[in-house]
Design an enzyme around this catalytic site. Structure first.
Site, PDB file in Angstrom:
ATOM      1  CG  ASP A 162      -1.820   1.187   1.283  1.00 12.01           C
ATOM      2  OD1 ASP A 162      -2.469   1.458   0.272  1.00 12.01           O
ATOM      3  OD2 ASP A 162      -1.870   1.863   2.329  1.00 12.01           O
ATOM      4  CB  THR A 205      -2.040   4.146  -4.121  1.00  9.99           C
ATOM      5  OG1 THR A 205      -2.368   5.375  -3.499  1.00  9.99           O
ATOM      6  CG2 THR A 205      -1.886   4.370  -5.617  1.00  9.99           C
ATOM      7  CG  ASP A 244      -4.286  -1.372   3.653  1.00 11.07           C
ATOM      8  OD1 ASP A 244      -5.006  -0.859   2.797  1.00 11.07           O
ATOM      9  OD2 ASP A 244      -3.223  -0.868   4.038  1.00 11.07           O
TER      10      ASP A 244
END
Length: 633
Positions: free
Chosen positions: A314, A463, A514
């Site tokens: 990420d 992202t 996440d």
């Protein structure tokens, strides 16, 4: 036997012949007690293993010896010396095994020792000395220079460089000031602090780390299940070999040798080394990982990490710092870049906006003098206005330019192409410069990506940012593939796409937004978790925010697997070779393995496995060392 070896004569007295039986009985009951009780436990659990084999071996030797001493059996079946040596050697091997495991446990217990014995609590009448266990949430404690923080808390007064290496693995002190959290056990290296307690006892970070490591050591992995099955098979293999040995030697008319060979087979086949092969490696690996700021929640995750084909990062807060930073300054007119930045910082000084803080921080880092401002005003979507040294200074984006009728600075087009945020600085209605702000890439990210490529692992970035921003970061770092504009709930689907390509995927994220993606990945790694050890969706937690720590996990996984494999091959291979020798297959050519040598070899196998596992302690899991090890290969 000793009289024969050392050349002295025993007294000719009736009691002499009972010395060996008495001492041998004491050895059997006292020295053999751990093995006898272990054998009974295995029988009750109906899970025969190493303790039952050892118990069976020493029990056969004990009763055979008593039979010979009482004249009921042939005198050659008197094994008192061999029985004593057998028990001593096996106790030595058992002690080495327990000591190896205890080293790991004590190393984890040393985390608790990081807490100070006393805490200084602030009261209405002054400062009182109390035990850390007496602290309560909301108490304020004094931390002296060089002292340890007694409980998790938040700084309410003072600033200090904190040594957090025991929690995050970071070797460099971290600057902490008012409002910043601090963790129990960390050390204020250079100045004193006042800290408001936010967590105590089992709720602290150190307690959470110890809990995680204990859970990881107690969890069962694929390799452990294989070792457990092998130990069970080996029991029946040893029992069968012992039975065949007894029958064959008895059939050829050598019952005394049958007993000796049978005992030797039972002793030498004890799966002590096999039972130690995996748990000791896992215990040492998880302890070393915890000391390096890597917390293993799931041993399966650690095992899987060595086969990972792609690492999905990420972007925000992982490869980048997750906060805006001034990356470029353009002057328009008579002012230079420093003067433009100083003006902008003066106007933004009273603002709490993240972009304002980034501008002020950039000016401070350059050592610029920030003039005092008055009449501060903030207008949403436009910018801020303030009076600096008698002149009106405004800082803002495109809407500000529309209001003043100004033009973009020439560099702004390139900045926008790179995904940067563009702010303009206006003085008395005239555009005097522009600032480019972006989420700064961590310096460590370059090494992390390079090292992963060196290992043949694909690096992917995901992202929610726009395509230009993502492409700019990926281009800078040399990342193979980019997924941009992805919402948190869609990250899981992207991982599924990678897995559909046949890749085993490790997802590296912050563990909060996440969470679904971390759970979907073959290995979920929560990075930058710091003191949050309760992340349920990650199998591995990295206490620091250094992306190079991913290499530490890979190195640990590969080293652990290597040691597990070596230990399993040694433990199993040793038995497959030594059991036939103990049974006497080479007797026709004159080689018969003595029972005492069999006992030594059995314990030696345990020692070899234990020492081999101890080599893991040499592994340096600091991020910089892990990357260096990969890049220097």
């Amino acid at each position: 036997m000793f009289a024969m070896v050392l050349g002295y004569t025993l007294p000719d007295a009736p009691w002499v012949r009972w010395v060996s039986p008495v001492i041998g009985t004491v050895m059997y009951l006292w020295g053999g007690w751990p093995f006898l009780t272990g054998a009974v436990s295995e029988l009750r659990a109906r899970k025969p293993g190493m303790m039952l084999l050892i118990g069976l071996a020493i029990t056969v030797a004990f009763f055979a010896s008593w039979g010979a001493s009482l004249g009921l059996l042939h005198h050659e079946l008197e094994f008192w010396w061999e029985l004593a040596l057998l028990i001593v050697i096996m106790l030595l091997g058992h002690w080495i095994e327990m000591r190896s495991l205890a080293q790991t446990t004590s190393a984890l217990d040393s985390l608790a020792a990081l807490l100070p014995d006393e805490a200084e609590r602030v009261t209405a009448s002054g400062v009182e000395t109390v035990s850390p266990s007496d602290l309560r949430v909301g108490d304020v404690v004094v931390v002296r220079p060089g002292g340890s923080v007694p409980a998790d808390g938040r700084i309410v007064d003072g600033a200090a460089d904190m040594d957090e290496s025991m929690v995050t693995g970071e070797s460099r002190p971290v600057a902490r000031a008012v409002g910043d959290p601090v963790t129990a056990g960390t050390v204020a290296t250079d100045s004193g602090l006042r800290v408001e307690v936010t967590a105590t006892g089992d709720d602290t970070t150190l307690a959470g780390i110890r809990r995680l490591v204990a859970e990881a050591q107690n969890s069962t992995s694929r390799a452990q299940r294989l070792a457990d099955r092998a130990a069970g098979w080996l029991f029946w293999f040893a029992l069968g070999a012992a039975a065949i040995t007894a029958v064959v030697w008895s059939a050829i008319g050598m019952p005394d040798e049958a007993v000796i060979r049978t005992i030797t087979v039972l002793v030498i086949a004890c799966p002590h080394a096999l039972g130690l092969a995996i748990p000791l490696v896992v215990s040492i690996a998880t302890e070393r990982a915890a000391r390096g700021g890597v917390l293993i929640k799931d041993r399966l995750a650690l095992e899987s990490m060595r086969t990972i084909g792609a690492v999905l990062f990420d972007k925000t807060g992982t490869l980048t710092k997750g906060e805006p930073t001034v990356v470029d300054i353009a002057a328009a007119g008579e002012l230079d870049a420093d003067a433009v930045l100083a003006l902008a910082a003066a106007a933004e000084a009273d603002s709490e906006h993240p972009l304002a803080r980034a501008i002020v921080r950039a000016a401070q880092e350059r050592g610029l003098s920030i003039a005092p401002a008055t009449g501060f005003q903030s207008s949403p979507a436009v910018g801020v206005t303030a009076t600096v040294e008698g002149r009106t200074v405004r800082v803002g984006g495109p809407r500000l330019l529309e209001e003043v009728g100004g033009a973009d600075v020439p560099a702004s087009a390139a900045w926008r192409d790179q995904g940067s945020i563009v702010l303009h600085v206006v003085r008395d209605g005239e555009v005097v410069g522009g600032l480019a702000l972006a989420d700064e890439i961590r310096p460590e990210s370059h090494e992390a990506v390079e090292a992963l490529h060196r290992l043949g692992i694909e690096v992917v970035m995901i992202t929610g940012d726009a395509e230009p921003v993502a492409r700019s970061v990926a281009r800078t770092l040399g990342i193979d593939r980019v997924f941009a504009g992805v919402r948190p709930e869609d990250k899981e689907r992207k991982i599924a796409e990678l897995q559909a390509e046949g890749l085993k995927v490790a997802m590296v994220g912050d563990g909060v937004n996440d969470a679904p993606a971390l759970a979907r990945a073959d290995v979920g790694i929560a990075i930058g978790a710091g003191t949050d050890v309760a992340i349920g969706s990650a199998g591995v937690i990295l206490a620091s925010s250094d992306p190079r720590s991913v290499l530490s996990v890979i190195e640990l996984s590969r080293a652990s697997y290597r040691k597990m494999t070596q230990n399993l091959w040694w433990a199993a291979g040793y038995n497959l070779i030594s059991v036939p020798l103990a049974a006497g297959v080479l007797a026709p050519i004159g080689f018969v393995l003595p029972m005492s040598v069999g006992a030594i070899l059995m314990s030696l196998s345990t020692v070899v496995v234990a020492l081999n596992a101890q080599l893991l302690r040499r592994l340096d899991l600091t991020p910089e060392a892990s990357v260096r090890a990969v890049l220097e290969r």
